[in-house]
Design an enzyme around this catalytic site. Structure first.
Site, mmCIF file in Angstrom:
data_model
loop_
_atom_site.group_PDB
_atom_site.id
_atom_site.type_symbol
_atom_site.label_atom_id
_atom_site.label_comp_id
_atom_site.label_asym_id
_atom_site.label_seq_id
_atom_site.Cartn_x
_atom_site.Cartn_y
_atom_site.Cartn_z
ATOM 1 N N GLY A 168 0.808 -1.251 -0.231
ATOM 2 C CA GLY A 168 0.046 -0.104 -0.052
ATOM 3 C C GLY A 168 0.952 1.317 -0.091
ATOM 4 O O GLY A 168 2.096 1.174 0.427
ATOM 5 N N CYS A 169 0.353 2.427 -0.373
ATOM 6 C CA CYS A 169 1.008 3.607 -0.611
ATOM 7 C C CYS A 169 1.361 4.274 0.822
ATOM 8 O O CYS A 169 2.562 4.387 1.046
ATOM 9 C CB CYS A 169 0.222 4.653 -1.327
ATOM 10 N N TYR A 170 0.632 4.323 1.809
ATOM 11 C CA TYR A 170 0.934 4.761 2.979
ATOM 12 C C TYR A 170 1.966 3.670 3.870
ATOM 13 O O TYR A 170 2.929 4.131 4.566
ATOM 14 C CB TYR A 170 -0.348 4.712 3.944
#
Lengths: 338, 338, 338, 338
Positions: free
Chosen positions: C146-148
Site C-alpha cells: 500500500g502507498c501509506y
C-alpha cells in the site's frame, strides 16, 4: 417590519448552500422550509458542513405543499424542474428561479439550446443592466442570470451602450468547479481538476451563449468557458472591435459613469486588473477596461464569485429589490481573501 | 557516437531545472557545467530538490570561461543577459537562448517592447512552424520561443496558412505560475494564487504579443494572459473570423494535414478538448479546433506544459535538430497525470 | 535480450495509467494486453489523455484468456478481484498485484480488515525492507505494498531495527486525492478537496494500519490519514518514543547506513525536510529524521509519489528484481517539479 | 451605545486584512486608524483588494500617536514590535496583540524560543480554555493565541482535564500558507506550494510548541507542522496515550460536556471528521474525537481557519468579552464553502 419567511428548494447543492449562507446573515429574513430531491430525509449538516447553525435541520421533499406560508421560495434546481414547481406556486409568493428555465426571452432559443417547450420569461435578475432594476420592483417572479452571463454582460454592456465597439464580442471565461454543481462526473474529480486548465463546450456550444447575446441586445457572441483549479470564481476576459478612436481613459470614463451608482460594481483603479480571489463570498463585481490600439479592440475583464454575485448573491439582491428592502441588505462587497 | 557535453547557465531557476530534468534522461548527452548568478556556490539540491542525481553538484559562476569545452550551452537567463553571454561564446558552440533576446526579427519591435538595442535574431526554435525546422539544421545559435507564442502560434498557424480566417486573432491564454519564474513578488505567493484567476498585461501589453504576430506573418493579435492556480501549463484559447464557409470537419482536416508528421503535436479526437494536465512534463502539444458558425469564428485551443514544450523541451527538440540527433531523443509525448 | 511482454488489467484507472506511463519508458518491456472492467471497449485515450502513444488502443475485457502469452501481468484492480484473477493465471507468468489481496501475512488480520477469506500471501514488494529483496528474486507472484505503508515503513524501519525507539509509533500521513482512485464520491470532487484538508478513517480504521504494523514487526501503530488538496503525494510524519539518549546526528547515522545502498531512498541533507513535489512522477523516497529531546521522540518524515514509488513504480522495481533486470530499469529518482 | 473606535496596526498584511474584513461587519465598531510599516502611504486597496469599502483609505505610519482617541488597537505586527508599541499605549486603551510577544508565561521559555527579553504576559485570548474567559473580562491587554495552539489546545484540553490520557501528546498539524504571512520566501511561492505537502520545524523546533504545552498545563508536546497547498486552514491531528479503558462514546461525552456552552466549538456528529473548508472565514472550531483501542490512544482532530478563529476572529471574540459586548458580535460559525 415582519421578517420575510424564505424557503429553499434544492438545499443540499452548492447554490442552495450559498443561498443559506447568505440568508443566515440577512437581517430581514427567517429561514423556513428546506427541501431536496434524493437527499430528502438527510440533514443539512451532511451536505453543508459549513452551515453550522443549520446542521441538524432535516431536508424535506420538494413538493409545492412544502412551501405554503412562505413569502419567498428560492429554486436551486436542475433546469426543467423549476418551471414545473414555479407554476405550482401561487402569485402571492415571490419565486426566484436560480436555474435557466425562465431566463431566455425567445422560445425558439430555448428550444434550440435546452430542448422542449419554453416555460416563459420572468423578470431578469441582473439589476445593473439598463432597464432591469425597474422590472424587478414588486415582481413575484425572478429569473436569476447564469454566472457567465452576469460577468460577461456587465463587462461589455457599457461599451456597447456607448457605441464604443461593434456588437461582435469574444468572451473567454475561466471558472471554478463549483459552477458545475455536485455532479459526480470523472472530469470534476479533484485529481482531474487540480493542476489543470481545460476548455469545454468550445465553439458556441455552451447554453449561456444565447443569454449573453440577449443581454447585449443581440450581439454576436463567441464564448469559450475554461475550467480552472479553484472552487469558486469567474474571470471573464471580454473584447470587441473598436468602432471609434477611443483611448483607455475615455473607455474608463464610460464605465465609471455607467456604474457610478451601482453598489456592487467595483471599477478598479487604472492599471489594476481583477483577481477572482478578491470576490470570494462577496457580491462584488471587480471590473477593469482598457483599449488595445494595436489590436483595435476594447478589452474588459470582470471577476465575480460564481456562487455569490453569479447566483445566490445576485438572487438575494433581486429579492431585496422586489420586496422593497435595501438592495444591499444581507450582502457585502467584501470578499474572503487570501 | 560521442556524448554531447552540455552546460546550463541559470541552473537554479525553473527553466534551468526543467532543462536538467530532461537532459538527465537524454541518451546522447552528458551534463557539464552548471552555473548561476546569485546562487553560485550553492548546490543544485538546495534549489532543485527533485533532481536527486545532481543534489550535490555545486553551481559555478556564469562567466564565459565556465563553458569552455562544451558542445552545447543553454542560457536560462533574464533577457539582456543572454545577448551578452551569447556574444562571448565561440561559433563552434551551440548556444541555445531560452530567453527573449534573439527571438524578434524586427529591431524596432525589440526596442519598443524590451527597450535598449536589439542583439540580433537567431534561428527560431519552433520547428513545427512552416520553414522553421530547416533553419535549425546545423545551426550554432537558437532562440527558444516564448511559452505563450508556442501555444498560440501552433493553434492558429494552420488556419491562417490555409486562409480559413482573417489575420485578426484573439488569444486568451491561461497559464500556471512557473512561467513567472522564481521571482519573489507578492502576487506570486501561494496564498495569492491559490483559489484565484487573474488577468495581467491586458490590452496588448505582454511582450509575447509581437512574437505571436511575427509567427503568424504579421497578423493583428489581441492577447490576454490569465494566471491560474497551477504550477505548470498553458491553455491558449485562440480564435479568428472565418473568411469562408468552412465547417468544423474541414477545419480539422486542415489541421490534421498540417501536423500529420509532427511527432509532438497531438490533434485530439473530435469533440475532445485539451486539458493542460495531460501535457505536464511532456513535450506534447494537445490541440483541437472547431468552427462556431453563429459567431463566424474558428476557435482553436492548445495545451502545453510551459516549462517543457513551452521552453526546455522545445529547446532540446531544437538542439536535437541542430545536432542531427533524432528529433525526439530524450523527449516524450507522455505527460504525468493525474 | 528478448523484450518482456507485459499486460495491465485495470488500465483505465489511475494505477493502471501510472503503470503504463512508466512501462512506456522501460527499455526492456513491450506493452501487450490492456484490459478494463466497465470501460472495456473504449480507448485508452478516453481515460488517460496523457498517454499519447496509446491513445487509440482499445481496452479489452479482463478475463484470464486476455493474458495468454504475456511474461508479466500487472493487476490494478479493486481488492477481491486480484485474488480471483491471480489464481487463474499460470505459474510461469509473473503476476504483480497492485491491490491489497496478498499483502497481509495473517489470515485473521485479512478477515478483520477486509472481510471474507484470505487469498494467501505473496512476496512483498518493498525491497528496501530487511529481507524483502531476496524473496523477490525469481518470484512469480508479487504483492505491491500500500502507498501509506511504503512511506511509513521506510520512515520508521531503521529506527526500530536499531532499537532507537519503542515499537509504539504514531503516523499522520497527508495524501493527495489520486490515492482514492477515480471513485465518483462527493468528497472527492474538486470543489470539495481544493482549499481543504480533512482527516478520515481516524482512530485506527484505515486498512493500511495492520500492513504498517506487519512491516514494523508488530509494532503498535496509531495511523491517521489526511486528505490534502493535491493530486499526488504522500507526506508521512512518523514518530516513536526514544529508548535511549540518542541525538539527531546518531539517528541520521543509523538511517544513512541503513539506506546506503538503496537506489531510491534519498536521505536529505541535515536540516532539510521532504516536500512531496520533489517526488512527483519519480520513484524516490525523500526522507529525513531527527530527535526531539524535549518530547523524547524520534521523528522521521518520508515523502513519496503515491502512484509511483507508492504503487506503480514500486511494482516495476519489484518486477525488475524478479526478472533479473537492473533494479532501476525504467525508473528514476528524478521528480517533475515545480 | 456608542460605537467602539478601533485601529489596526499592520493593516497591509494577512492578519490585518482579516481583522478589517471582520470589523467591517461588526455592528458595534467603527474603523479608525489603519497603519503599516513599509507600506505606509499606500492605499488599503493595493494590499487588500477584497476590502472594497476601504479601497481608498491611505495607510498611516505605525507610531503611538496614530492611535490616540481609539478604544481598541489591534497589533498585527512581527514579534518584538508589539511589545514596544504596546508599552507606549495608555492603560485606557484596549490593546490586542495578535503577535507572540505576550503569550508565554515563562520568561525563560520566551528567551529560549524567541530570544531577547520577555515583555511580560497578557491575559490569553482563548476563552474556551478553563479559566481563560474570566481573565478577559474588562482587561485592557490581550495576547491572541497562535493559530496552531488554538487548534491543538482545544482538541486536547478536555481529554487531559478529564484525565483520560497521559500528558504526553503528539500533534501533527496541516496548515495553509497564509499562516506564514506575506513573507517573500521562495518556499512560499505558488509554484512551490501548489501540489506539495512539506514538513518544517520538525523535532520540536516550532515556536508554538511551548505555547501548546503551556495551554495543556505543561504536557510534553511533540509538534510537527505541515504546509499544504491551500491558503487558509489548520487541521490538527492530536493524540495521546489512554490512561484508562475509555471508549469513543465516553470520550465524546467528555467533549460534549466540556464544550456544551461554547458558541464557536462545533463537535461534529459521530463518525464525521473535520475538513478545514467548512471553517473558512468563520470563527468555528470543528472538532471530533475517538479512541483507538488497538493503539491505546485517544485521537482528536480540530479544524479552524488560521486567520479567523486562529487569529483575527479569536482576537475579536476576546475583544467582545473584554468590552462586555456579546461574545459572538460580528462573528459567525458559518464558513464559506465550497
Amino acid at each position: 417590519m415582519h421578517m420575510v419567511r424564505v424557503a429553499v428548494a434544492g438545499a443540499s447543492g452548492y447554490v442552495g448552500g450559498e443561498l443559506l449562507r447568505l440568508l443566515l446573515a440577512h437581517p430581514d429574513v427567517e429561514i423556513g422550509a428546506l427541501t431536496a430531491g434524493g437527499n430528502a430525509g438527510t440533514t443539512v449538516g451532511e451536505h453543508q458542513p459549513h452551515l453550522v447553525p443549520l446542521a441538524d435541520r432535516v431536508l424535506g421533499d420538494t413538493t409545492p405543499d412544502a412551501f405554503a406560508g412562505h413569502d419567498v421560495v428560492f429554486l436551486a434546481l436542475p433546469h426543467g424542474h423549476s418551471a414545473e414547481l414555479g407554476a405550482a406556486l401561487g402569485d402571492d409568493t415571490l419565486v426566484i428561479d436560480c436555474g435557466a428555465d425562465h431566463r431566455l426571452v425567445s422560445a425558439e432559443d430555448w428550444t434550440r439550446w435546452y430542448g422542449g417547450e419554453h416555460a416563459g420569461t420572468w423578470p431578469y435578475g441582473l439589476p445593473e443592466l439598463p432597464g432591469a432594476r425597474e422590472k424587478l420592483v414588486g415582481t413575484k417572479r425572478i429569473a436569476v442570470p447564469g454566472c457567465y452571463p452576469t460577468a460577461a454582460s456587465l463587462a461589455l454592456a457599457p461599451a456597447l451602450a456607448a457605441d464604443l465597439v461593434s456588437p461582435d464580442v469574444v468572451v473567454v471565461a475561466v471558472t471554478g468547479t463549483s459552477g458545475a454543481g455536485k455532479s459526480l462526473k470523472p472530469n470534476l474529480l479533484g485529481s482531474e481538476v487540480m493542476g489543470s486548465a481545460s476548455a469545454y463546450n468550445v465553439g458556441g456550444l455552451h447554453r449561456h451563449t444565447p443569454e449573453i447575446a440577449q443581454n447585449l441586445n443581440g450581439a454576436t457572441v463567441s464564448f469559450t468557458p475554461v475550467l480552472a483549479p479553484m472552487a469558486r470564481g469567474i474571470l471573464a476576459t471580454c473584447s470587441a472591435p473598436l468602432k471609434s478612436t477611443v483611448d483607455s481613459a475615455a473607455a474608463r470614463a464610460v464605465y465609471t459613469k455607467a456604474y457610478a451608482d451601482e453598489p456592487f460594481v467595483h471599477l478598479l483603479p487604472e492599471g489594476t486588473w481583477p483577481a477572482t480571489a478578491a470576490t470570494v463570498g462577496g457580491n462584488a463585481v471587480h471590473l477593469q477596461v482598457t483599449v488595445d490600439p494595436d489590436a483595435g479592440r476594447l478589452v474588459a475583464v470582470a471577476a465575480i464569485d460564481n456562487l455569490t454575485k453569479g447566483t445566490a448573491g445576485g438572487a438575494i439582491q433581486s429579492m431585496n429589490i422586489a420586496l422593497g428592502l435595501p438592495e444591499t441588505a444581507g450582502l457585502s462587497t467584501v470578499g474572503v481573501a487570501p
